[in-house]
Write a protein that holds these residues in place. Structure first.
Motif, PDB file in Angstrom:
ATOM      1  N   VAL A  22      61.840  81.456 -31.571  1.00 43.86           N
ATOM      2  CA  VAL A  22      61.098  80.551 -32.451  1.00 43.86           C
ATOM      3  C   VAL A  22      60.167  79.980 -31.448  1.00 43.86           C
ATOM      4  O   VAL A  22      58.746  79.915 -31.582  1.00 43.86           O
ATOM      5  N   MET A  23      60.378  79.839 -30.216  1.00 41.81           N
ATOM      6  CA  MET A  23      59.409  79.324 -29.058  1.00 41.81           C
ATOM      7  C   MET A  23      58.423  80.294 -28.964  1.00 41.81           C
ATOM      8  O   MET A  23      57.015  80.190 -28.952  1.00 41.81           O
ATOM      9  N   LEU A  24      58.830  81.729 -28.843  1.00 42.37           N
ATOM     10  CA  LEU A  24      57.694  82.842 -28.702  1.00 42.37           C
ATOM     11  C   LEU A  24      56.792  82.947 -30.171  1.00 42.37           C
ATOM     12  O   LEU A  24      55.734  83.061 -29.652  1.00 42.37           O
ATOM     13  N   ARG A  25      57.239  82.617 -31.341  1.00 41.21           N
ATOM     14  CA  ARG A  25      56.355  82.655 -32.506  1.00 41.21           C
ATOM     15  C   ARG A  25      55.617  81.678 -32.143  1.00 41.21           C
ATOM     16  O   ARG A  25      54.507  81.597 -32.604  1.00 41.21           O
ATOM     17  N   LEU A  26      56.258  80.254 -31.941  1.00 37.86           N
ATOM     18  CA  LEU A  26      55.338  79.075 -31.806  1.00 37.86           C
ATOM     19  C   LEU A  26      54.222  79.331 -30.763  1.00 37.86           C
ATOM     20  O   LEU A  26      52.880  78.465 -30.958  1.00 37.86           O
ATOM     21  N   ALA A  27      54.419  80.002 -29.718  1.00 32.78           N
ATOM     22  CA  ALA A  27      53.477  80.238 -28.548  1.00 32.78           C
ATOM     23  C   ALA A  27      52.268  81.094 -29.155  1.00 32.78           C
ATOM     24  O   ALA A  27      51.132  80.603 -28.530  1.00 32.78           O
ATOM     25  N   ARG A  28      52.492  81.828 -30.212  1.00 36.73           N
ATOM     26  CA  ARG A  28      51.223  82.523 -30.579  1.00 36.73           C
ATOM     27  C   ARG A  28      50.647  81.846 -31.864  1.00 36.73           C
ATOM     28  O   ARG A  28      49.466  82.172 -31.956  1.00 36.73           O
ATOM     29  N   THR A  29      50.983  80.799 -32.442  1.00 35.73           N
ATOM     30  CA  THR A  29      50.577  80.294 -33.435  1.00 35.73           C
ATOM     31  C   THR A  29      50.186  78.361 -33.540  1.00 35.73           C
ATOM     32  O   THR A  29      49.302  78.190 -34.035  1.00 35.73           O
ATOM     33  N   VAL A  30      50.925  77.781 -32.666  1.00 38.64           N
ATOM     34  CA  VAL A  30      50.392  76.513 -32.399  1.00 38.64           C
ATOM     35  C   VAL A  30      49.270  76.245 -31.468  1.00 38.64           C
ATOM     36  O   VAL A  30      49.161  76.934 -30.388  1.00 38.64           O
ATOM     37  N   PRO A  31      48.440  75.603 -32.011  1.00 38.54           N
ATOM     38  CA  PRO A  31      47.151  75.271 -31.149  1.00 38.54           C
ATOM     39  C   PRO A  31      47.412  74.576 -29.659  1.00 38.54           C
ATOM     40  O   PRO A  31      48.359  73.701 -29.790  1.00 38.54           O
ATOM     41  N   ALA A  32      46.671  74.600 -28.847  1.00 39.09           N
ATOM     42  CA  ALA A  32      46.980  74.030 -27.390  1.00 39.09           C
ATOM     43  C   ALA A  32      47.054  72.270 -27.794  1.00 39.09           C
ATOM     44  O   ALA A  32      47.719  71.774 -26.816  1.00 39.09           O
ATOM     45  N   GLU A  33      46.112  71.891 -28.381  1.00 41.56           N
ATOM     46  CA  GLU A  33      46.154  70.571 -28.462  1.00 41.56           C
ATOM     47  C   GLU A  33      47.490  69.689 -28.953  1.00 41.56           C
ATOM     48  O   GLU A  33      47.808  68.686 -28.484  1.00 41.56           O
ATOM     49  N   ARG A  34      48.260  70.499 -29.946  1.00 44.68           N
ATOM     50  CA  ARG A  34      49.620  70.282 -30.222  1.00 44.68           C
ATOM     51  C   ARG A  34      50.592  70.264 -29.350  1.00 44.68           C
ATOM     52  O   ARG A  34      51.538  69.295 -29.020  1.00 44.68           O
ATOM     53  N   ARG A  93      49.033  79.709 -24.050  1.00 46.94           N
ATOM     54  CA  ARG A  93      49.413  80.502 -24.683  1.00 46.94           C
ATOM     55  C   ARG A  93      49.563  82.288 -24.020  1.00 46.94           C
ATOM     56  O   ARG A  93      49.246  83.092 -24.583  1.00 46.94           O
ATOM     57  N   ASP A  94      50.327  81.808 -22.891  1.00 47.46           N
ATOM     58  CA  ASP A  94      50.559  82.937 -22.132  1.00 47.46           C
ATOM     59  C   ASP A  94      52.191  83.414 -22.674  1.00 47.46           C
ATOM     60  O   ASP A  94      52.981  82.798 -21.911  1.00 47.46           O
ATOM     61  N   VAL A  95      51.994  84.058 -23.468  1.00 53.31           N
ATOM     62  CA  VAL A  95      53.536  84.602 -24.066  1.00 53.31           C
ATOM     63  C   VAL A  95      54.373  85.383 -23.056  1.00 53.31           C
ATOM     64  O   VAL A  95      55.534  84.854 -23.107  1.00 53.31           O
ATOM     65  N   ALA A  96      53.892  86.159 -22.104  1.00 51.48           N
ATOM     66  CA  ALA A  96      54.594  86.635 -21.039  1.00 51.48           C
ATOM     67  C   ALA A  96      55.404  85.559 -20.441  1.00 51.48           C
ATOM     68  O   ALA A  96      56.573  85.774 -20.137  1.00 51.48           O
ATOM     69  N   VAL A  97      54.678  84.533 -20.022  1.00 54.72           N
ATOM     70  CA  VAL A  97      55.256  83.674 -19.078  1.00 54.72           C
ATOM     71  C   VAL A  97      56.295  82.742 -19.847  1.00 54.72           C
ATOM     72  O   VAL A  97      57.299  82.374 -19.329  1.00 54.72           O
ATOM     73  N   VAL A  98      55.834  82.526 -20.979  1.00 56.60           N
ATOM     74  CA  VAL A  98      57.018  81.809 -21.969  1.00 56.60           C
ATOM     75  C   VAL A  98      58.243  82.480 -21.985  1.00 56.60           C
ATOM     76  O   VAL A  98      59.041  81.858 -21.895  1.00 56.60           O
ATOM     77  N   ARG A  99      58.137  83.883 -22.310  1.00 54.82           N
ATOM     78  CA  ARG A  99      59.339  84.381 -22.469  1.00 54.82           C
ATOM     79  C   ARG A  99      60.145  84.425 -21.074  1.00 54.82           C
ATOM     80  O   ARG A  99      61.414  84.313 -21.130  1.00 54.82           O
ATOM     81  N   SER A 100      59.437  84.618 -19.924  1.00 54.79           N
ATOM     82  CA  SER A 100      60.165  84.639 -18.728  1.00 54.79           C
ATOM     83  C   SER A 100      60.840  83.235 -18.517  1.00 54.79           C
ATOM     84  O   SER A 100      61.929  83.264 -18.036  1.00 54.79           O
ATOM     85  N   LEU A 101      60.018  82.116 -18.915  1.00 55.16           N
ATOM     86  CA  LEU A 101      60.572  80.821 -18.484  1.00 55.16           C
ATOM     87  C   LEU A 101      61.547  80.672 -19.406  1.00 55.16           C
ATOM     88  O   LEU A 101      62.733  79.747 -18.812  1.00 55.16           O
ATOM     89  N   VAL A 102      61.779  80.882 -20.776  1.00 50.02           N
ATOM     90  CA  VAL A 102      62.646  80.378 -21.545  1.00 50.02           C
ATOM     91  C   VAL A 102      64.301  81.213 -21.071  1.00 50.02           C
ATOM     92  O   VAL A 102      64.936  80.548 -21.405  1.00 50.02           O
TER      93      VAL A 102
END
Length: 266
Positions: free
Chosen positions: A150-162, A249-258
Motif C-alpha cells: 500500500v505504501m509503495l502504491r501511495l508513493a507513486r500516486t499521492v502528491p507531495a503536498e499531501r 517520490r523516491d520509491v526505491a528509498v521508500v521500499r528500503s525504509l519500510v
C-alpha cells in the motif's frame, strides 16, 4: 355466575368484583396540592415562562463513555508494562484503582479478551497473555505484507503536498520517543501509520492494520517494556526519513525504509 373476590370488611383490601372500580388512593402530590404546596400539573405543550429550568446537580456520564475511558487506560497500562504478562487482575481491584465500579472495567477487559490481550480466568479475573518473540515476528511479517504494498502504491500516486501535511505527526513521534514513555510513543506511532494508510481511502485496511499494530505493541514475557528510549528514538527517526522519501517520490528509498522499519519491529 362466578362471583368476584370481595374485599374483607375493615381490612382495606380492594373490592375486585366484576365491574367494580378501585378508588384511587390519594398520593403525596394530592395532599400537597390540597395544602397549596404543590403546583397543579402543566398540560402537555403548555409554555411556562415563569418557571426556571431545574439545574442538574451533576453531569450525566454515559456508561459507554466510562467503558471507553477505562479501555484506553487499560491499553496504556498494558503497553507501559504496568499490567504484566502472566499476572491475573480482578475487575474490582482495577475498578478501585481507577475510581470506578467493577462493571465498566469488566466490560473493557472483555474487549481486550476479544483482541487477544488478556484471557478470562473464571472466578478470578483476567490474565495478561504471555507472548514471545515468535508471535511478535509473525505480527511484523503480516503487517509488512499488508502495509508495504500500500505504501509503495501511495508513493507513486499521492502528491507531495499531501505527504507534507503529515509532517506534524512524524515530528510528534520524535517528541514522544524522546520522552522515553512507551505508551506515549505507541499512540503517536499508530497515529502516524494510520494517517499514511488513510490516504488509501480503504476503511477495512485501516481497521485491520490498526488491530495488528496494537497487538505488536503489547509487552513480551521477558519484561514489562520491549523497547528502551534509544530504540524508540531510532524507530521515530525512520518515520521522518520515510516521509522525506514519500515527498520526493523516491520509491526505491521508500521500499528500503519500510522494509527496515518492519524488520526492526521484530
Amino acid at each position: 355466575m362466578k362471583q368476584g373476590v370481595q374485599g374483607s370488611a375493615g381490612t382495606g383490601t380492594p373490592d375486585l368484583r366484576a365491574g367494580a372500580r378501585v378508588p384511587r388512593q390519594p398520593t403525596a402530590r394530592d395532599t400537597g396540592r390540597e395544602r397549596g404546596t404543590v403546583p397543579p400539573p402543566v398540560a402537555r405543550g403548555e409554555h411556562t415562562h415563569s418557571e426556571s429550568p431545574v439545574p442538574h446537580t451533576r453531569p450525566v456520564v454515559q456508561r459507554t463513555s466510562v467503558r471507553g475511558q477505562i479501555l484506553d487506560a487499560l491499553r496504556t497500562a498494558l503497553v507501559a508494562g504496568e499490567l504484566r504478562p502472566g499476572e491475573v487482575y480482578s475487575a474490582p481491584a482495577l475498578g478501585e484503582r481507577f475510581g470506578v465500579s467493577a462493571t465498566p472495567v469488566r466490560e473493557a477487559m472483555q474487549q481486550l479478551a476479544l483482541e487477544g490481550a488478556v484471557e478470562v480466568v473464571p472466578n478470578r479475573g483476567f490474565r495478561v497473555v504471555v507472548r514471545g518473540a515468535r508471535e511478535l515476528a509473525e505480527l511484523a511479517e503480516v503487517r509488512a505484507l499488508i502495509e508495504v504494498p500500500v505504501m509503495l502504491r501511495l508513493a507513486r500516486t499521492v502528491p507531495a503536498e499531501r505527504w507534507a501535511e503529515l509532517r506534524p505527526l512524524a515530528e510528534e513521534t520524535v517528541r514522544a520517543a524522546s520522552s522515553g514513555c512507551p505508551a506515549t510513543y505507541a499512540e503517536s506511532d499508530r497515529a502516524f501509520h494510520r494517517a499514511v494508510l488513510g490516504l488509501s481511502g480503504n476503511e477495512q485496511l485501516l481497521r485491520i492494520a490498526e488491530d495488528l499494530h496494537r497487538r505488536a505493541q503489547w509487552p513480551l514475557a521477558g519484561g514489562p517494556v520491549r523497547h528502551g528510549r534509544a530504540d524508540l528514538v531510532a524507530d521515530a527517526a525512520e518515520h521522518t526519513a520515510l516521509l522525506d522519501a514519500l515527498i520526493a517520490r523516491d520509491v526505491a528509498v521508500v521500499r528500503s525504509l519500510v522494509g527496515e522499519h518492519f524488520a526492526g519491529a521484530v
